[in-house]
Design an enzyme around this catalytic site. Sequence first.
Site, PDB file in Angstrom:
ATOM      1  N   LYS A   1      14.849  22.435 -11.137  1.00  0.00           N
ATOM      2  CA  LYS A   1      14.307  21.069 -11.234  1.00  0.00           C
ATOM      3  C   LYS A   1      15.382  20.289 -12.040  1.00  0.00           C
ATOM      4  O   LYS A   1      16.166  20.363 -12.927  1.00  0.00           O
ATOM      5  CB  LYS A   1      12.982  21.238 -12.150  1.00  0.00           C
ATOM      6  CG  LYS A   1      11.650  21.787 -11.603  1.00  0.00           C
ATOM      7  CD  LYS A   1      11.249  21.006 -10.360  1.00  0.00           C
ATOM      8  CE  LYS A   1      10.559  19.768 -11.125  1.00  0.00           C
ATOM      9  NZ  LYS A   1       9.384  19.827 -11.739  1.00  0.00           N
TER      10      LYS A   1
ATOM     11  N   HIS B   1       0.700  -1.208   0.178  1.00  0.00           N
ATOM     12  CA  HIS B   1       0.156   0.080  -0.104  1.00  0.00           C
ATOM     13  C   HIS B   1       0.771   1.382   0.137  1.00  0.00           C
ATOM     14  O   HIS B   1       0.415   2.461   0.319  1.00  0.00           O
ATOM     15  CB  HIS B   1      -0.972   0.239   1.178  1.00  0.00           C
ATOM     16  CG  HIS B   1      -1.839  -1.433   1.323  1.00  0.00           C
ATOM     17  ND1 HIS B   1      -2.961  -1.552   0.563  1.00  0.00           N
ATOM     18  CD2 HIS B   1      -1.383  -2.316   2.124  1.00  0.00           C
ATOM     19  CE1 HIS B   1      -3.116  -2.768   1.201  1.00  0.00           C
ATOM     20  NE2 HIS B   1      -2.362  -3.174   2.150  1.00  0.00           N
TER      21      HIS B   1
ATOM     22  N   GLU C   1       9.782   8.529 -16.991  1.00  0.00           N
ATOM     23  CA  GLU C   1       8.585   8.843 -17.181  1.00  0.00           C
ATOM     24  C   GLU C   1       8.097   8.502 -18.689  1.00  0.00           C
ATOM     25  O   GLU C   1       7.042   8.031 -18.694  1.00  0.00           O
ATOM     26  CB  GLU C   1       8.369  10.335 -16.901  1.00  0.00           C
ATOM     27  CG  GLU C   1       8.360  10.930 -15.493  1.00  0.00           C
ATOM     28  CD  GLU C   1       8.358  12.550 -15.349  1.00  0.00           C
ATOM     29  OE1 GLU C   1       7.726  12.982 -16.356  1.00  0.00           O
ATOM     30  OE2 GLU C   1       9.137  13.142 -14.733  1.00  0.00           O
TER      31      GLU C   1
END
Length: 483
Positions: free
Chosen positions: A308, A181, A315
């Site tokens: 960043k 989880h 991705e």
Amino acid sequence: MKTPTPPAEPPKPGPQDPAAGSGLPQHGTWSGRFSEPMSERMRRFNASIGFDQRLAGVDIAGSRAHARMLAGAGILSKTDFDAIESGLSTISDEIARGEFAWKLEDEDVHYAIEKRLTELVGDAGKRLHTARSRNDQVATDVRLWLRAAIDALAAQLAALRRALLDLAERHAATIMPGFTHLQVAQPVTFGHYLMAYDAMFARDMERFADCRRRVNRLPLGSAALAGTSFPIDRDAVARELGFDGLAPNSIDAVSDRDFAIEFEAAAALVGVHLSRFAEELVLWSTPRFGFVTLSDRFCTGSSIMPQKKNPDVPELVRGKSARIIGALTTLLVLMKAQPLAYNKDNQEDKEPLFDTVDTLTDTLAIMTDLVATGLVANVERMRAAAREGHATATDLADYLVKKGLPFRDAHEAVARAVREAEARRCDLAELPLVDLRGYSPLIDADVLDVLTLEGSVQSRDHPGGTAPRQVRIAIAAARASLE
Ligand code: ARG
């Protein structure tokens, strides 16, 4: 449609026909039956030559084997066979040099090559299509092409697995939290974690190998759908082309693409496995997790936020799986409810199939590179995270069970101790012994071995467990299977 032999006299070219003046039939191979010229729109809509030209190599190999068989069976003269062989070699060279003229009016790779062959060697070229149809020809081509693609992808999967195994070996004893989880569950080793992906990719390789057995059946000889009246030798063609056997039914052979669908399903699972791994890398490389650092060359910056560093490769890997899953859906829907036998719908099988192979080829290559050279595990961060979620609570419960407490009672006692640790904002393993004893008098000083991260992972020492010893055994077995 069974392709008739080209008429001796080509019909008079129509007014808007690009083939006008070439002396070629205005409708491709089958023009004798038709009196209307083809519109430009229809030509574009109908043509597959823009994408199926990448089947040229296997198409020529199939034609060679077919011609040799026809000659062997006395259906084609030796002279014609020699002419066909040399013509096909010339065409092969022209294609390799980029000199072959791919023209929309030639409709598809099969007709374009046959037409060029006839230009080069005359009537012998027109005899090549004896006892054959484009229906069994294209089914053969796709199977040959896919077989080679499967072999190349399997080799790439093996390379990815080798890179994973090397990394797993370096981290066979590196502690990290395992999750359920997405909550810290129990300590595991990073090596064990990576071996979970190895297990997935090992099954993916098995699926490719299994699918390959069904891909590798020869459709040629089925002709349009009913077989042929010529005394052909299908086994000889199968042998020359490296097929394991014959497609057993001519109607099925020209019509079903289940072999490609199976491949798509296997490929989609590879995509799904890669996307799960990619997703972990995305999470792990965020400062919140900080489990791994990805090399800059697999990342990009932001055009507005100077700080960043975005994990673009993982991705994109995650995103690419969507295309492959889409291709599987496309082929399933393409096949669904098609009446037997061949229908032109099947021309639509190629682009999704090619796209899947291209996508997976690139994805596997870049992921292998990333795993082999672009990923650093931040061992301290992993260890610190494993200390945070009371990850050894199950070990404490097991300890109490081994001392005679029923498991449910042990579970309850440890749950209360965890609540206490939560209240004190510390990890269960950090509660002093005297306090722990408050939850069960069975707890002694030896509990400290159990509550350590090393003690926890080392105790799971059975096949499939996370103990470093077992991880090393699993790595060795995986290596041996890749030999
Ligand atoms: N380009 C066609 C395909 O991809 C070749 C087979 C054509 N057969 C036919 N009966 N029109 O399926």
